[in-house]
Design a protein around this motif. Sequence first.
Motif, mmCIF file in Angstrom:
data_model
loop_
_atom_site.group_PDB
_atom_site.id
_atom_site.type_symbol
_atom_site.label_atom_id
_atom_site.label_comp_id
_atom_site.label_asym_id
_atom_site.label_seq_id
_atom_site.Cartn_x
_atom_site.Cartn_y
_atom_site.Cartn_z
ATOM 1 N N UNK A 128 0.805 -1.377 0.134
ATOM 2 C CA UNK A 128 0.060 -0.265 0.199
ATOM 3 C C UNK A 128 0.930 1.099 -0.553
ATOM 4 N N UNK A 129 0.503 2.200 -0.969
ATOM 5 C CA UNK A 129 1.322 3.537 -0.424
ATOM 6 C C UNK A 129 -0.120 4.804 -0.743
ATOM 7 N N UNK A 130 0.281 5.819 0.004
ATOM 8 C CA UNK A 130 -0.360 6.404 0.320
ATOM 9 C C UNK A 130 -0.028 8.012 1.270
ATOM 10 N N UNK A 131 -0.256 9.046 0.055
ATOM 11 C CA UNK A 131 0.691 10.597 0.286
ATOM 12 C C UNK A 131 -0.016 11.077 1.607
ATOM 13 N N UNK A 132 0.728 11.600 3.003
ATOM 14 C CA UNK A 132 -0.423 11.835 3.919
ATOM 15 C C UNK A 132 -0.498 13.096 3.284
ATOM 16 N N UNK A 133 1.055 14.019 2.519
ATOM 17 C CA UNK A 133 0.966 15.122 2.504
ATOM 18 C C UNK A 133 1.970 15.665 1.427
ATOM 19 N N UNK A 134 2.309 16.377 1.158
ATOM 20 C CA UNK A 134 3.399 16.845 -0.148
ATOM 21 C C UNK A 134 4.605 16.397 0.615
ATOM 22 N N UNK A 135 5.061 15.970 1.649
ATOM 23 C CA UNK A 135 6.283 15.863 1.800
ATOM 24 C C UNK A 135 6.040 13.763 2.290
ATOM 25 N N UNK A 136 5.220 13.472 2.613
ATOM 26 C CA UNK A 136 5.539 12.372 3.904
ATOM 27 C C UNK A 136 4.019 11.830 2.652
ATOM 28 N N UNK B 98 10.165 10.685 4.430
ATOM 29 C CA UNK B 98 9.869 12.025 3.822
ATOM 30 C C UNK B 98 10.712 12.787 2.836
ATOM 31 N N UNK B 99 10.534 13.252 1.830
ATOM 32 C CA UNK B 99 11.081 13.781 1.365
ATOM 33 C C UNK B 99 10.633 15.410 0.840
ATOM 34 N N UNK B 100 12.050 16.774 0.530
ATOM 35 C CA UNK B 100 11.331 17.875 -0.219
ATOM 36 C C UNK B 100 10.841 17.751 -1.119
ATOM 37 N N UNK B 101 11.630 16.990 -2.134
ATOM 38 C CA UNK B 101 11.122 17.120 -3.665
ATOM 39 C C UNK B 101 10.962 15.851 -4.149
#
Length: 520
Positions: free
Chosen positions: A130-138, A163-166
Amino acid sequence: MPDPLIVNRVLGDRPFAEIGFPSVAAVSEPRGLVVASGAVGPPGWQPGTLTSVLSAHRIGVYGMDGLRCRYLLPSRWPVNTIAFHPVLPLAAIGTGSYDGGFFYKGELLLLDLLSGEAVSAFAWDREVRSARWRNERHLDLVLAAIDDDSGEHDTWCFAPSIARDDWAALPAKSIGPAELTGERVPSVAPDAPEAAHRTLESLSAMTFTPRRQVRAVELLRDGRVLAALDGVRLESWLPSGLREWVAPVPGGGGRRIVVTPDQRAAWVEIQWKPVWDGPRVRYRPNGAERLSLQNGEVLRPAGSQTPVAVTGRQDGWVMLRDTRHAPTEAATILVSPDQQESAPLDLGQYEFANTTFVIRRSSELLFLQSTPHGVWIAALEPSGAVRPLFPLDWDAGRGARLSGGPGVRLPGALVHAATVAPDSHWRIAAFVVRRRADGEPEWVYECEAVVTAMDAAGDTVLVALDSGEVVALGAADGRPRWRQSLTVHGMPTSGTSLAVPENDRVLIGTADGRILDAPY
């Protein structure tokens, strides 16, 4: 020279055809995109590692306006989950499966939706459930355990958050094992294929019928096209391009087609998929059925627990070959052109190499026979007598590692494919060879990929490869005259069957369930 095959008609075309049987689908309405994955299955019957540029598992990026495929990517493993980034034109795609022995393998792909390029993010193989984006970074993941022991036989998964910034600038293989530990959670299953099926059906606004692996194609004298494929015993397409009828076969698929001389019926070989029966896998033996070409009705059901392969010759004689490796009683049946069946014949043990040995345009019932001197190409006469012709191997020393492939009979010669299973290298060797009546090779053409189908057009032999190419060889000298990568609507595909019913036309069945009709 320019590509000589220009496809002017595609039978069995439909939205999302490129991915075969769907497994996961995700829709981004703001982007106007659909990312869907599926599987078409192995491209051929041959053993060994696939050489195809498109693997059995595929990922397609589609525009919602028209549902045309923009990008098509291979995947080493089944796709389990797809998640769109909240802001970036990016999708996280988790893949993987159990290897059947001890490990759970897979990868995290980051797909650029603008370029169609994908980056594999993990430094080591890990199955992503499973893969889910919590927000833009996580990005929150659920990963299968590394192996049976760490996951206690798939009881536990692990849930790291990365977590990654970009994320768009993430280098390949940059997420190491230390970031993939995470909290232990109860095991979760991948997304269900049924949900993907419903999603794609709603988008296409029509009954969505997945197709894949057209294993045989034939043209009738009245212009109808016959095809056998996964999930279908046999289907008939009218000259207008409409499907006249279909004879489905849930849990199996049609393989070889032999049309009777009056073209009122056809013999079809049926291959069944293995199924779980309690703790074991149960294999149902291949069967041979005769179907009416008026409506697809089964005229002669398989009716036997003995597995058989169907072989025909030009005058209408058919052999239903017993495919048990070590039969204890005679079970091969000869069928005359007027459909009279012989008493059972004993042809000895069935060689695995027979699986791919399908010869078109033959005036003989050819098969591979095990002898004290190795595997020979032999002919079965209507009387039941066996006439050995020559060894399968034209060079000494390859023995059981050599398997027969599809071929075609030419005047005074046999042209057939062969593969050599590796002994130390991962890639198999593949050949096309022309043999004289005494078996001596007149030429040998080494292929870059496994041969899936073959037929002849005049003085040219057409060869379909699992790489997606069709190669034209001079029948007399084996020299390549042209080669072409198959595409439909600009996307690559690969041929799994091929027939040249006339010198100016070729039919090609594809791995994704379509039939290409091209002038030649």
